[in-house]
Design an enzyme around this catalytic site. Structure first.
Site, mmCIF file in Angstrom:
data_model
loop_
_atom_site.group_PDB
_atom_site.id
_atom_site.type_symbol
_atom_site.label_atom_id
_atom_site.label_comp_id
_atom_site.label_asym_id
_atom_site.label_seq_id
_atom_site.Cartn_x
_atom_site.Cartn_y
_atom_site.Cartn_z
ATOM 1 N NE ARG A 1 -4.501 3.368 0.217
ATOM 2 C CZ ARG A 1 -5.641 2.784 0.594
ATOM 3 N NH1 ARG A 1 -6.798 3.340 0.251
ATOM 4 N NH2 ARG A 1 -5.618 1.673 1.287
ATOM 5 C CG ASP B 1 -2.041 1.024 1.143
ATOM 6 O OD1 ASP B 1 -1.854 2.054 0.467
ATOM 7 O OD2 ASP B 1 -3.103 0.808 1.767
#
Length: 352
Positions: free
Chosen positions: A286, A284
């Site tokens: 983000r 991930d």
């Protein structure tokens, strides 16, 4: 100016132009494999000696894990250049979509990396640019566009985000909503907040929703993004008031093209986690500090968070936003996303 130079470097990567990254260990010149071609490689590396920089996640699929130290998927690995490793071979090395077409690759040999800070920064920059994290790399080389790892930090500093515009926007399920747009001077797009209802003395119910063109707009059944977006608006309206943050973080931060590559790998049998790491990205990518900055600009330092993802809670709190309550946001699965949701539960810690 440092953030501006990174924006220019990102543009150069996407156009297939060389860049250079300078650290205390020296300068590393780089040509992105995805946007390059054989002619550009010949101009960049006329002697044909530039090794290939990839990520640890991609290296593991090429059986280089026994030659390189165990590391997170987004860490750098340098692959020795050999005569047969031309541009076409490097493209097959970089993009796992071609693994079934060219199953016999290598053997490859991992090299020690003298300028690890610059190599790691290059992979990070590839993620920001939405291109595959794979480069031809020349230690001590040069390019018209040169940046440092610190420049990337400046470019990504959420404090630079400001409110650009706001207006009333009636939407289905929240006809009195207000839309607020945020950006930095270098951003190609904008993050959005949808303010639903009016402050009433209670803590706002907040949803962080990462952009998903396929789910939000096209109604994809491979994920639960579209239904989550609609259900979040309904839940916030029912709660009295709150905020939906629409973050431009397509594909968990790797961009639309790379997300579609991950979809192609899922069609080959890999789950969403393995697809991302085979591409060379973090599980991930983000950074929710931008969401914390948006909430702070809206005057909200304490929230109830509508999420199944504990990482959103942790990152918001690390950035100075107090999460008083995590409110579950579970929706029914369908035959196309059952495995995807199970992977989120079993491998990325989502709490359903």
């Amino acid at each position: 100016m440092s953030a501006r130079s990174v924006a220019q470097a990102i543009d150069s990567l996407r156009r297939g132009w060389p860049i250079a990254i300078r650290s205390d260990s020296g300068v590393l010149a780089l040509l992105a494999i995805e946007t390059g071609d054989a002619a550009r490689l010949a101009a960049f590396d006329p002697r044909g000696i530039a090794p290939v920089l990839i990520s640890s996640g991609r290296a593991a699929t090429l059986k280089l894990a026994n030659q390189a130290p165990a590391a997170a998927p987004e860490c750098p690995v340098m692959v020795e250049r050999v005569p047969w490793l031309d541009f076409d071979a490097a493209t097959a090395l970089a993009d796992p979509q071609f693994d079934l077409l060219t199953p016999l690759k290598g053997p490859y040999r991992a090299l020690s990396i003298d300028n690890r800070p610059a190599a790691a920064a290059a992979l990070r920059l590839a993620t920001l640019a939405g291109v595959l994290p794979a480069f031809f790399a020349i230690a001590g080389g040069s390019a018209d566009q040169e940046i440092s790892p610190a420049d990337i930090n400046d470019h990504e500093d959420a404090v630079r985000l400001t409110i650009a515009a706001r207006a009333h926007l009636p939407v289905a399920g929240a006809e009195s909503a207000e839309i607020v747009a945020f950006r930095t001077p270098e951003m190609p797009g904008e993050h959005i907040a949808l303010l639903i209802g009016a402050p009433n003395g209670a803590l706002p119910l907040v949803r962080l929703h990462s952009e998903c063109l396929t789910g939000d707009v096209l109604g994809s059944l491979k994920c639960d993004c579209g239904p989550q977006l609609d259900a979040a608006i309904a839940a916030i309206a029912a709660s009295g008031w709150g905020i939906l943050l629409y973050l431009r973080q397509e594909g968990r931060g790797i961009g639309l093209i790379n997300k579609l590559r991950a979809y192609a790998l899922q069609d080959q049998g890999f789950d969403t986690v393995d697809a991302n790491t085979r591409l060379g990205f973090a599980v991930d990518s983000r950074d929710f500090a931008v969401a914390a900055r948006m909430l702070a600009l809206l005057g909200q330092r304490s929230v109830r968070l509508l999420t199944n993802n504990p990482q959103k809670v942790a990152q918001l709190e690390a950035a100075g936003i107090t999460v008083i309550e995590r409110v579950p946001h579970k929706l029914p699965a369908n035959p196309h996303n059952e495995r995807y949701l199970a992977t989120k539960r079993d491998r990325t810690g989502h709490e359903f």
